[in-house]
Design a protein around this motif. Structure first.
Motif, PDB file in Angstrom:
ATOM      1  N   UNK A  83      52.261  58.522  18.180  1.00 22.17           N
ATOM      2  CA  UNK A  83      51.588  59.694  18.751  1.00 22.17           C
ATOM      3  C   UNK A  83      50.097  59.704  18.507  1.00 22.17           C
ATOM      4  N   UNK A  84      49.692  58.646  17.861  1.00 28.32           N
ATOM      5  CA  UNK A  84      48.200  58.348  17.731  1.00 28.32           C
ATOM      6  C   UNK A  84      47.562  57.075  18.086  1.00 28.32           C
ATOM      7  N   UNK A  85      46.302  57.091  18.393  1.00 29.72           N
ATOM      8  CA  UNK A  85      45.503  55.825  18.623  1.00 29.72           C
ATOM      9  C   UNK A  85      44.438  55.942  17.882  1.00 29.72           C
ATOM     10  N   UNK A  86      43.638  54.942  17.508  1.00 27.81           N
ATOM     11  CA  UNK A  86      42.456  54.929  16.680  1.00 27.81           C
ATOM     12  C   UNK A  86      41.503  54.059  17.310  1.00 27.81           C
ATOM     13  N   UNK A  87      40.291  54.717  17.527  1.00 29.03           N
ATOM     14  CA  UNK A  87      39.105  54.038  18.242  1.00 29.03           C
ATOM     15  C   UNK A  87      38.082  53.904  17.094  1.00 29.03           C
ATOM     16  N   UNK A  88      37.591  52.466  17.158  1.00 30.27           N
ATOM     17  CA  UNK A  88      36.777  52.098  15.754  1.00 30.27           C
ATOM     18  C   UNK A  88      35.468  51.458  16.522  1.00 30.27           C
ATOM     19  N   UNK A  89      34.461  51.836  16.125  1.00 29.05           N
ATOM     20  CA  UNK A  89      33.171  51.325  16.955  1.00 29.05           C
ATOM     21  C   UNK A  89      32.386  50.384  15.917  1.00 29.05           C
ATOM     22  N   UNK A  90      32.489  49.317  16.343  1.00 32.67           N
ATOM     23  CA  UNK A  90      31.931  48.280  15.522  1.00 32.67           C
ATOM     24  C   UNK A  90      30.256  48.203  15.560  1.00 32.67           C
ATOM     25  N   UNK A  91      29.656  49.034  16.359  1.00 29.55           N
ATOM     26  CA  UNK A  91      28.200  49.356  16.144  1.00 29.55           C
ATOM     27  C   UNK A  91      27.884  50.260  14.994  1.00 29.55           C
ATOM     28  N   UNK A 144      36.733  46.523  24.216  1.00 19.92           N
ATOM     29  CA  UNK A 144      35.671  46.393  25.193  1.00 19.92           C
ATOM     30  C   UNK A 144      34.126  45.551  24.620  1.00 19.92           C
ATOM     31  N   UNK A 145      33.922  44.462  25.429  1.00 21.84           N
ATOM     32  CA  UNK A 145      33.046  43.516  25.030  1.00 21.84           C
ATOM     33  C   UNK A 145      31.797  44.069  25.250  1.00 21.84           C
ATOM     34  N   UNK A 146      31.887  45.123  26.313  1.00 20.90           N
ATOM     35  CA  UNK A 146      30.692  45.961  26.651  1.00 20.90           C
ATOM     36  C   UNK A 146      30.069  47.087  25.534  1.00 20.90           C
ATOM     37  N   UNK A 147      31.059  47.714  25.091  1.00 19.06           N
ATOM     38  CA  UNK A 147      30.666  48.663  24.181  1.00 19.06           C
ATOM     39  C   UNK A 147      30.952  48.349  22.427  1.00 19.06           C
ATOM     40  N   UNK A 148      31.597  47.276  22.327  1.00 18.39           N
ATOM     41  CA  UNK A 148      32.035  47.112  21.182  1.00 18.39           C
ATOM     42  C   UNK A 148      33.322  48.076  20.250  1.00 18.39           C
ATOM     43  N   UNK A 149      33.846  48.799  21.296  1.00 18.03           N
ATOM     44  CA  UNK A 149      34.808  49.529  20.682  1.00 18.03           C
ATOM     45  C   UNK A 149      36.141  48.862  20.795  1.00 18.03           C
ATOM     46  N   UNK A 150      36.991  48.885  19.602  1.00 19.48           N
ATOM     47  CA  UNK A 150      38.390  48.532  19.616  1.00 19.48           C
ATOM     48  C   UNK A 150      39.410  49.689  19.444  1.00 19.48           C
ATOM     49  N   UNK A 151      40.219  49.836  20.200  1.00 19.40           N
ATOM     50  CA  UNK A 151      41.475  50.809  19.978  1.00 19.40           C
ATOM     51  C   UNK A 151      42.678  50.230  19.669  1.00 19.40           C
ATOM     52  N   UNK A 152      43.316  50.788  18.519  1.00 14.29           N
ATOM     53  CA  UNK A 152      44.761  50.313  17.887  1.00 14.29           C
ATOM     54  C   UNK A 152      45.512  51.401  18.327  1.00 14.29           C
ATOM     55  N   UNK A 153      46.738  50.986  19.022  1.00 17.09           N
ATOM     56  CA  UNK A 153      47.678  52.051  19.505  1.00 17.09           C
ATOM     57  C   UNK A 153      49.093  52.111  18.562  1.00 17.09           C
ATOM     58  N   UNK A 154      49.170  53.253  17.959  1.00 16.48           N
ATOM     59  CA  UNK A 154      50.782  53.298  17.305  1.00 16.48           C
ATOM     60  C   UNK A 154      51.767  52.530  17.729  1.00 16.48           C
ATOM     61  N   UNK A 155      52.689  52.173  17.159  1.00 14.11           N
ATOM     62  CA  UNK A 155      53.935  51.617  17.770  1.00 14.11           C
ATOM     63  C   UNK A 155      54.844  52.714  18.319  1.00 14.11           C
ATOM     64  N   UNK A 156      55.536  52.169  19.180  1.00 15.14           N
ATOM     65  CA  UNK A 156      56.382  53.097  20.092  1.00 15.14           C
ATOM     66  C   UNK A 156      57.388  53.877  19.224  1.00 15.14           C
ATOM     67  N   UNK A 157      57.512  55.140  19.142  1.00 16.32           N
ATOM     68  CA  UNK A 157      57.199  56.112  19.816  1.00 16.32           C
ATOM     69  C   UNK A 157      56.186  56.811  19.143  1.00 16.32           C
ATOM     70  N   UNK A 168      42.791  59.350  18.277  1.00 15.18           N
ATOM     71  CA  UNK A 168      43.468  60.122  19.544  1.00 15.18           C
ATOM     72  C   UNK A 168      44.869  60.466  19.356  1.00 15.18           C
ATOM     73  N   UNK A 169      45.198  61.704  19.601  1.00 18.21           N
ATOM     74  CA  UNK A 169      46.492  62.070  19.625  1.00 18.21           C
ATOM     75  C   UNK A 169      47.136  62.445  20.946  1.00 18.21           C
ATOM     76  N   UNK A 170      48.275  62.031  21.251  1.00 12.11           N
ATOM     77  CA  UNK A 170      48.908  62.051  22.557  1.00 12.11           C
ATOM     78  C   UNK A 170      49.138  63.511  22.894  1.00 12.11           C
ATOM     79  N   UNK A 171      49.102  63.845  23.923  1.00 14.33           N
ATOM     80  CA  UNK A 171      49.320  65.397  24.476  1.00 14.33           C
ATOM     81  C   UNK A 171      50.800  65.750  24.462  1.00 14.33           C
ATOM     82  N   UNK A 172      50.985  67.045  24.607  1.00 12.41           N
ATOM     83  CA  UNK A 172      52.521  67.533  24.426  1.00 12.41           C
ATOM     84  C   UNK A 172      53.242  66.917  25.593  1.00 12.41           C
ATOM     85  N   UNK A 173      54.449  66.497  25.224  1.00 16.14           N
ATOM     86  CA  UNK A 173      55.267  65.854  26.081  1.00 16.14           C
ATOM     87  C   UNK A 173      54.967  64.205  26.415  1.00 16.14           C
TER      88      UNK A 173
END
Length: 363
Positions: free
Chosen positions: A92-100, A77-90, A108-113
């Motif tokens: 269950x995690x993603x990581x949000x990093x604040x450059x500020x 997001x160029x507005x907030x400076x946040x970057x999110x990296x998503x785990x390779x399929x399949x 982030x952990x995917x919900x059940x199912x």
């Protein structure tokens, strides 16, 4: 240097702020000062650990951040400076990093199912994160909606109107989501095994970003049912470019790259047979350079990167690069990475993953 690229670097630094700059090593600060743009990519280090690299356009490390596992796609997001990296399929995690540097990284952990499909995008104001996910019991793709202002709390789920939802993007005005439904059924207990190659359902769906309503859906003709629609990139005129991976006979020469706009039919680019054969029926990443009117695509299986003229679809450059992986707009044309450690014109002792995100205004 290209003036637009200078604006990109400065916009990144304005978003990152003094706190981010103060965390850089002397080498990283020097690399950033000399850079035309800033990029992010997942990588695997020689010791087997995983990280997120912030890179200069010249292929120098600006910063490196540890990750809990292998990632695939990224969004910024160029507005907030946040970057999110998503785990390779399949994964269950993603990581949000604040450059500020206002907050620590958020996992982030995917919900059940559900599990992540490796891609996502921010709304233009940066307040919502959309993630492509698999409802594996229901055999359908979904879009998880997360509140970026509230610790990335999951607040809604939209239907993606297809299966095997992979790449995900949002229109410049934020009103419409674009989902590349690859059409391939998978289940986490079978890992990355493709379960329905004889009955695939690839499609591209346009979805209302506010309420999840289907705006329009484009399916492929029967003769191209094994052409998985995987990745997308948006042009300034609203055209949606898409790239495909073919799951049919190896000797076939199906169309692999196309484009469409809202209210229009899909149009495939008529690539020369030698280019299609060189791409080995597999385009792993696609990017649009808006300033230059170019479209770039890579094939790790074919070891090839190609550049097209966005107006005519004509191939204007081809580059052999074993394990070609990520691609993103650069100052002149594109920056390309590889699984073997190539980034731009340099070679580094890491294995970059399949995608690159440009951390700046779209080029």
């Amino acid at each position: 240097m290209v003036r637009g690229a200078l604006i990109d670097r400065r916009s990144f630094m304005r978003a990152a702020g003094v706190a981010f700059a103060s965390t850089l090593s002397a080498r990283g600060a020097f690399a950033l000062e000399r850079s035309d743009a800033v990029y992010a990519s997942g990588y695997r280090a020689p010791d087997g650990t995983f990280g997120l690299a912030l890179m200069s356009e010249q292929g120098a490390f600006v910063a490196q951040i540890d990750l809990p596992g292998r990632v695939h796609g990224l969004c910024y997001s160029v507005t907030t400076g946040m970057t999110v990296a998503f785990a390779r399929r399949p994964g269950t995690f993603a990581m949000a990093i604040d450059s500020h540097e206002r907050t620590n990284p958020v996992i982030l952990t995917s919900v059940d199912g559900r599990h992540f499909y490796g891609h996502g995008c921010f709304s233009p104001d940066g307040r919502r994160l959309y993630a492509s996910e698999n409802d594996f019991e229901g055999n359908r793709g979904v879009i998880g909606v997360y509140d970026a202002d509230d610790g990335f709390r999951r607040i809604a789920e939209f239907d993606a109107y297809g299966i095997g939802t992979h790449d995900l993007s949002v229109s410049d005005d934020g009103t419409m989501l674009i989902a590349a439904n690859g059409g391939i059924e998978t289940r986490p207990e079978f890992g990355r095994t493709k379960l329905n190659l004889d009955r695939m359902e690839p499609s591209l769906a346009l979805i209302d970003a506010n309420d999840g309503r289907l705006i329009e859906k484009h399916t492929l003709p029967d003769r191209l049912r094994q052409l998985s629609t995987r990745h997308i990139s948006l042009a300034a005129n609203g055209a949606i470019w898409f790239a495909c991976q073919y799951e049919g006979p190896r000797n076939d020469l199906p169309p692999l790259i196309g484009h469409f706009s809202k209210g229009e039919d899909l149009q495939f680019v008529d690539l020369p047979d030698e280019i299609t054969a060189g791409l080995a029926n597999y385009v792993g990443a696609i990017a649009v350079n808006r300033q230059r009117g170019l479209v770039g695509a890579t094939s790790p299986k074919g070891g090839l990167a190609v550049t097209l003229d966005a107006k005519s679809g004509r191939v204007i450059e081809r580059t052999r690069l074993p394990d070609a992986a990520g691609i993103a707009a650069g100052g002149h044309d594109f920056v390309v990475s590889s699984y073997r450690g190539n980034f731009g014109s340099v070679h580094l002792p890491v294995a970059f993953d399949q995608h690159i995100a440009r951390l700046s205004q779209p080029a």
